[in-house]
Enzyme design. Structure first.
Site, PDB file in Angstrom:
ATOM      1  N   ARG A   1       1.016  -1.159  -0.095  1.00 46.08           N
ATOM      2  CA  ARG A   1      -0.098   0.110   0.027  1.00 46.08           C
ATOM      3  C   ARG A   1       0.874   1.034  -0.046  1.00 46.08           C
ATOM      4  O   ARG A   1       0.393   2.338  -0.517  1.00 46.08           O
ATOM      5  CB  ARG A   1      -0.914  -0.032   1.346  1.00 46.08           C
TER       6      ARG A   1
ATOM      7  N   LYS B   1     -18.055 -18.311   3.876  1.00 48.06           N
ATOM      8  CA  LYS B   1     -19.591 -18.345   4.209  1.00 48.06           C
ATOM      9  C   LYS B   1     -20.123 -17.514   3.009  1.00 48.06           C
ATOM     10  O   LYS B   1     -19.960 -16.582   2.566  1.00 48.06           O
ATOM     11  CB  LYS B   1     -19.711 -17.437   5.349  1.00 48.06           C
TER      12      LYS B   1
ATOM     13  N   GLY C   1      -9.601  -9.198   0.848  1.00 47.06           N
ATOM     14  CA  GLY C   1      -9.458 -10.184   2.006  1.00 47.06           C
ATOM     15  C   GLY C   1      -8.120 -10.980   1.714  1.00 47.06           C
ATOM     16  O   GLY C   1      -7.105 -10.926   1.156  1.00 47.06           O
TER      17      GLY C   1
ATOM     18  N   GLY D   1     -12.211  -4.602   2.177  1.00 46.54           N
ATOM     19  CA  GLY D   1     -13.684  -4.555   2.151  1.00 46.54           C
ATOM     20  C   GLY D   1     -14.250  -3.345   1.034  1.00 46.54           C
ATOM     21  O   GLY D   1     -15.384  -3.726   0.424  1.00 46.54           O
TER      22      GLY D   1
HETATM   23  C1  3PG Z   1      -8.836  -1.880   5.446  1.00 46.27           C
HETATM   24  O1  3PG Z   1      -7.500  -1.917   5.757  1.00 46.27           O
HETATM   25  O2  3PG Z   1      -9.121  -2.758   4.957  1.00 46.27           O
HETATM   26  C2  3PG Z   1      -8.730  -0.358   5.225  1.00 46.27           C
HETATM   27  O3  3PG Z   1      -7.975   0.638   5.533  1.00 46.27           O
HETATM   28  C3  3PG Z   1     -10.206   0.274   5.866  1.00 46.27           C
HETATM   29  O4  3PG Z   1     -10.018   0.058   7.176  1.00 46.27           O
HETATM   30  P1  3PG Z   1     -11.257  -0.314   8.226  1.00 46.27           P
HETATM   31  O5  3PG Z   1     -11.929  -1.606   7.975  1.00 46.27           O
HETATM   32  O6  3PG Z   1     -10.721  -0.411   9.613  1.00 46.27           O
HETATM   33  O7  3PG Z   1     -12.252   1.071   8.001  1.00 46.27           O
HETATM   34 MG    MG Z   2     -11.185  -3.970   6.369  1.00 45.21          MG
END
Ligand code: 3PG
Ligand code: MG
Length: 393
Positions: A36, A193, A350, A373
């Site tokens: 990142r 899941k 993920g 996410g």
């Molecule tokens: C992540 O690492 O998925 C992003 O930086 C978002 O972080 P968060 O899920 O704590 O909002």
């Molecule tokens: Mg996250």
């Protein structure tokens, strides 16, 4: 496109607030995966080359509005300056006066935005304060764009705003994968899941030609067809939902690809004794831990016929050998087709990147998202607030 880029902004002599996602994994004070940080380096370099001064805004972890010293961004200063090839000035309590006192060639890093509860509340006062620190807002944090926070959305309404280079790349890759893709399009969705990926599956069956379902999720679909999956991970309570998804897929012309054979074992551990059986022949005391060789051959055939692939989640228990075999084989097939120029392949979310790295396939994919996410929410067809705020400009 609907959003501006750095090329549309007059950057010379400007303090540019750059929202980045440097929420990187660390062990013993060292960054264990700097992806990142590496991926935002072009944005920082381009702003500096144009005579602007980047002021980085970011979160780290989930301190929930408290000052948590272990989550201070100060610890990232060495990794950031290494990657940027420039000194990074850290500031705990920023003010415009402090910012203006820095030379234009400085790179400034502001303390964890989530140390204030006003950040996650998207409090207008916090957004207004952050906006006083710069002249332009640049959002380069696609992976935090699913959060409507003061430093991701609030601020974008207060300053001339644009997307950074990484945000631009992420949005173009996703557009190529699901917005206006070359067909046939195949989606590979794996993971444990179905319950966490219902919106995702519903959206995909309207957009893709083939949907390969793997991992524990596949067991839920097999069981919904009346197949006994023994001791396999399975959400039996979602049988109706799984059947509804299969019915909808049939009506939209999306082929759902489930494994025709599976690898079963009696223990969930690396090297566990295992057998390949037909998908409808899992012994009562065994569990399905991977897709079998016929299933892999079918997936390879689907990939060979496809022009676009979007991938999220492993096909089996990829974290323990030999149950990573299907994930590895399918990932390597996708990598080879991409190398040959036959396939546009996009992956994210993920465990996916870890699985593709383990398969040695990640480097050959057309695009690997930095997002977890946010990638999933985008695949679900949801508007990401951080992106929407740039569009509204
Ligand atoms: C992540 O690492 O998925 C992003 O930086 C978002 O972080 P968060 O899920 O704590 O909002
Ligand atoms: Mg996250």
């Amino acid at each position: 496109m609907g959003w501006k880029t750095l090329d549309d902004m007059a950057l010379s002599g400007k303090r540019v607030l750059v929202r980045v996602d440097i929420n990187v994994p660390m062990e013993n004070g060292h960054v264990t995966d700097a992806s990142r940080i590496e991926r935002i380096a072009p944005t920082i370099a381009d702003i500096r080359a144009a005579g602007g001064c980047p002021i980085l805004l970011a979160h780290f972890g989930r301190p929930k509005g408290q000052v948590v010293p272990e989550m201070s961004l100060q610890q990232l200063v060495p990794a950031l300056s290494d990657t940027f090839g420039a000194p990074v000035t850290f500031v705990e309590r920023p003010s415009r006066e402090f910012i203006d006192a820095q030379p234009m060639n400085a790179v400034v890093l502001v303390e964890n935005t989530r140390f204030s509860a006003m950040e996650e509340a998207n409090d207008p006062d916090m957004a207004a304060f952050l906006a006083t620190l710069g002249d332009i807002f640049c959002n380069d944090a696609f992976s935090a764009a699913h959060r409507a926070h003061a430093s991701t959305t609030g601020i974008a309404t207060l300053l001339p705003s644009c997307a950074g280079r990484l945000m631009q790349q992420e949005l173009s890759a996703l557009e190529a994968a699901l917005g206006a893709p070359k067909r046939p399009v195949v989606a590979v969705v794996g993971g444990a899941k179905v319950s966490t990926k219902l919106d995702l599956l519903s959206n995909l069956i309207e957009k893709v030609d083939h949907l390969v379902i793997g991992g524990g999720m596949a067991n839920t679909f097999l069981a919904a067809q009346g197949i006994d999956v023994g001791k396999s991970l399975c959400e039996h309570d979602l049988a109706d939902t799984a059947r509804a998804i299969m019915d909808k897929a049939a009506s939209t012309g999306c082929e759902i690809v489930l494994p025709s054979d599976v690898v079963v074992a009696r223990e969930f551990k690396a090297g566990a004794e295992n057998d390949v059986v037909a998908a409808n022949a899992c012994p009562a005391d065994a569990m399905i831990l991977d897709a079998g060789p016929n299933a892999v051959a079918r997936i390879e055939a689907v990939l060979a016929n496809a022009k676009t692939l979007i991938w999220n989640g492993p096909l089996g228990a990829f974290e323990i050998t030999p149950f990573d075999a299907a994930t590895n084989a399918a990932a390597q097939a996708a990598a080879r087709l991409t190398r040959e120029g036959a396939l546009t392949s996009v992956a994210g979310g993920g465990d996916t990147v870890a699985a593709l790295n383990q398969a040695g396939a990640a480097d050959d994919f057309t695009y690997i998202s930095t997002a977890g996410g946010a990638f999933l929410e985008w695949m679900e067809g949801k508007a990401l607030p951080g992106v929407a705020a740039l569009m509204a400009q």
